[in-house]
Design an enzyme around this catalytic site. Structure first.
Site, PDB file in Angstrom:
ATOM      1  N   ARG A 166      -3.688   4.178  -1.181  1.00 44.51           N
ATOM      2  CA  ARG A 166      -4.217   3.084  -1.998  1.00 44.51           C
ATOM      3  C   ARG A 166      -3.611   1.727  -1.637  1.00 44.51           C
ATOM      4  O   ARG A 166      -2.424   1.649  -1.301  1.00 44.51           O
ATOM      5  CB  ARG A 166      -3.929   3.351  -3.479  1.00 44.51           C
ATOM      6  CG  ARG A 166      -4.756   4.447  -4.096  1.00 44.51           C
ATOM      7  CD  ARG A 166      -4.109   4.954  -5.369  1.00 44.51           C
ATOM      8  NE  ARG A 166      -3.022   5.876  -5.083  1.00 44.51           N
ATOM      9  CZ  ARG A 166      -2.103   6.245  -5.965  1.00 44.51           C
ATOM     10  NH1 ARG A 166      -2.134   5.771  -7.187  1.00 44.51           N
ATOM     11  NH2 ARG A 166      -1.147   7.085  -5.622  1.00 44.51           N
ATOM     12  N   HIS A 208       0.845  -1.201   0.000  1.00 48.81           N
ATOM     13  CA  HIS A 208       0.000   0.000   0.000  1.00 48.81           C
ATOM     14  C   HIS A 208       0.876   1.245   0.000  1.00 48.81           C
ATOM     15  O   HIS A 208       2.050   1.204   0.395  1.00 48.81           O
ATOM     16  CB  HIS A 208      -0.951   0.012   1.214  1.00 48.81           C
ATOM     17  CG  HIS A 208      -0.264   0.264   2.531  1.00 48.81           C
ATOM     18  ND1 HIS A 208      -0.081   1.523   3.049  1.00 48.81           N
ATOM     19  CD2 HIS A 208       0.276  -0.594   3.428  1.00 48.81           C
ATOM     20  CE1 HIS A 208       0.546   1.435   4.208  1.00 48.81           C
ATOM     21  NE2 HIS A 208       0.775   0.157   4.477  1.00 48.81           N
ATOM     22  N   CYS A 209       0.297   2.339  -0.475  1.00 50.30           N
ATOM     23  CA  CYS A 209       0.966   3.632  -0.399  1.00 50.30           C
ATOM     24  C   CYS A 209       0.187   4.492   0.587  1.00 50.30           C
ATOM     25  O   CYS A 209      -0.487   3.969   1.466  1.00 50.30           O
ATOM     26  CB  CYS A 209       1.075   4.277  -1.779  1.00 50.30           C
ATOM     27  SG  CYS A 209      -0.517   4.547  -2.589  1.00 50.30           S
ATOM     28  N   VAL A 210       0.218   5.799   0.438  1.00 48.35           N
ATOM     29  CA  VAL A 210      -0.426   6.685   1.409  1.00 48.35           C
ATOM     30  C   VAL A 210      -1.949   6.559   1.368  1.00 48.35           C
ATOM     31  O   VAL A 210      -2.613   6.621   2.397  1.00 48.35           O
ATOM     32  CB  VAL A 210      -0.014   8.160   1.154  1.00 48.35           C
ATOM     33  CG1 VAL A 210      -0.733   9.099   2.123  1.00 48.35           C
ATOM     34  CG2 VAL A 210       1.485   8.306   1.315  1.00 48.35           C
TER      35      VAL A 210
END
Length: 472
Positions: free
Chosen positions: A30, A26-28
């Protein structure tokens, strides 16, 4: 049991089950998945889940928009539920890249090189915008600039311009660092290579045309063979190709030179050989190719400006969907270096604003509270230059807002192209974008912005209401 385990379970089911997941991270905002088969994803079921704000596929990754602060909690429960290992972003990229065709890989490579340096370029564009406001004639006073009337501000404006110009003057250094890193070489050597191509002892690239007319281009005489002593300020292709050669040469040497001699031989040999190739062959050839690309776009937009602006305005959003929009950032930078400004980037601004306007209209059309909230927040994001939430979370989901946005962007793009709007720098691709436009063209640019706001909003609102009426 995690608080968001039910949502995680619903997401896993909607994307085809845990057996369809190769890796997940995951990113910030999504969740990012490398999936075996994206055809197994049930997007309608996925986007009915409360925590999901949208989903899209890009560069071989399937991404589910959750939101900042919440995505990591859902991810933790998803990992616990499925038993799959935690993956890094690079592992996801590697797994996704294996499924791409050669064209997609080339586009992804460009994206991986230019995205890391984009913040520096955008920051430089914003600061140059401030300098434009201070030095542009006719903004505050008739026929005069602010610094001409208030001379005490002149040195401040000059200092701002110096700070802003740094990223563009030393652009090959930034590209060299990012490109050599991407190709597997040493980032430090990439920086040295890029800075070498803009060394102050070389003829500045921006003075090459005038020097050529006068027959005053300096040369090195290498045993009877003359090599032009020219820098590559603002140029993209020379440093991209040289970075690839440097990285591959470094890797080649590291495999063949014993560890005890690597410090003494690998970097000096790699840099020396690449440097010779850069000035003798790579630079001149790619410089000519860059000029040819610039000439092609300038010719098209000079010959048929209405058609050029219309098509680029209409097609920019679909290019974003495919990821191909990254191929145009080097073209923008090449246009700025060769002609002093780009006519493509202002059209990008129109497209981003149009996507935001279509999403905003959906806030007034939609009945569902979650969709109304998503429409508003994604519209604000698009107005500030980030269109993915609006495009993938709202407009593409219902299709007609996306088409409305394309229509508005096409009309606005045609209008500003006919009025020869250019940007001498790249800034924020949204409402603050006017700061990057030459002040003399602010009026047609603002009119273009008004078109990009009004047309998509009106089309989306009217079609949305008609569609609801037809269903009732």
């Amino acid at each position: 049991m995690g608080a968001y385990q039910q949502a995680a379970a619903q997401i896993v089911e909607a994307i085809g089950g845990k057996e369809n997941i190769v890796a997940a991270t995951h990113c910030v905002t999504r969740l990012r998945f490398a999936l075996k088969e994206e055809g197994k994803v049930n997007k309608e079921a996925l986007e009915r889940i409360d925590v999901v704000k949208g989903s899209f596929s890009a560069n071989g990754q399937f991404q589910v928009v959750i939101g900042q602060g919440l995505v990591d909690k859902v991810y933790d429960d998803l990992i616990e539920l499925t038993g799959i290992g935690r993956a890094t972003k690079q592992e996801i990229k590697d797994a996704a890249e294996a499924k791409l065709n050669p064209l997609q890989r080339a586009i992804k490579t460009l994206a991986d090189i230019f995205i890391p340096i984009l913040p520096a370029i955008v920051t430089a564009g914003l600061l140059m915008g401030i300098n434009n406001v201070l030095t542009g004639p006719g903004i505050f006073y008739e026929g005069k600039s602010f610094v001409e009337v208030h001379k005490e501000w002149a040195d401040l404006a000059n200092m701002i311009n110096l700070i802003a110009n740094t990223a563009f003057v030393f652009l090959p250094g930034l590209i060299g660092w990012s490109a050599v890193t991407k190709f597997g070489g040493s980032p430090l050597l990439g920086i040295v290579l890029g800075l070498m191509l803009v060394h102050p002892d070389l003829l500045n690239a921006w003075g090459w045309g005038a020097a050529k007319e006068k027959g005053e281009i300096p040369v090195w005489n290498l045993f009877g063979f003359e090599v032009q002593k020219v820098g590559y300020q603002g140029q993209v292709l020379p440093v991209l190709v040289a970075s690839y050669v440097l990285a591959k040469l470094e890797l080649f040497l590291r495999k063949r030179i014993p560890d005890a001699f690597q410090l003494l031989l690998v970097a000096p040999l790699a840099l020396l050989i690449t440097g010779f190739l850069a000035f003798i062959a790579i630079g001149p050839i790619t410089f000519a190719i860059g000029n040819a690309i610039t000439h092609l776009f300038v010719t098209i937009f000079d010959t048929v400006p209405a058609l050029g602006g219309l098509l680029y305005g209409a097609l920019y959003a679909p290019l974003v969907v495919t990821g191909m929009h990254h191929t145009f950032l080097p073209v923008d930078l090449q246009l700025i270096a060769n002609t002093g400004g780009t006519f493509l980037w202002p059209i990008l601004v129109m497209s981003n604003i149009a996507q935001g306007s279509a999403a905003l209209a959906m806030m007034f059309v939609a009945k569902e509270e979650k969709l109304r909230g998503l429409s508003f927040t994604s519209a604000v994001s698009a107005y500030l230059g980030i269109t993915e939430p609006a495009m993938f979370g709202v407009n593409l989901r219902f299709r007609f807002p996306f088409i409305a946005a394309m229509t508005g962007a096409a009309i606005a793009g045609m209008f500003i192209t006919l009025n020869k709007v250019i940007a001498p720098s790249i800034g924020v691709g949204g409402l603050p974008g006017f700061l990057s436009i030459v002040p003399q063209k602010w009026t047609p640019f603002f009119i273009g912005m008004a078109i990009a706001i009004a047309v998509p909003f009106a089309l989306t609102f009217v079609f949305g209401k008609v569609r609801k009426a037809a269903r009732s």
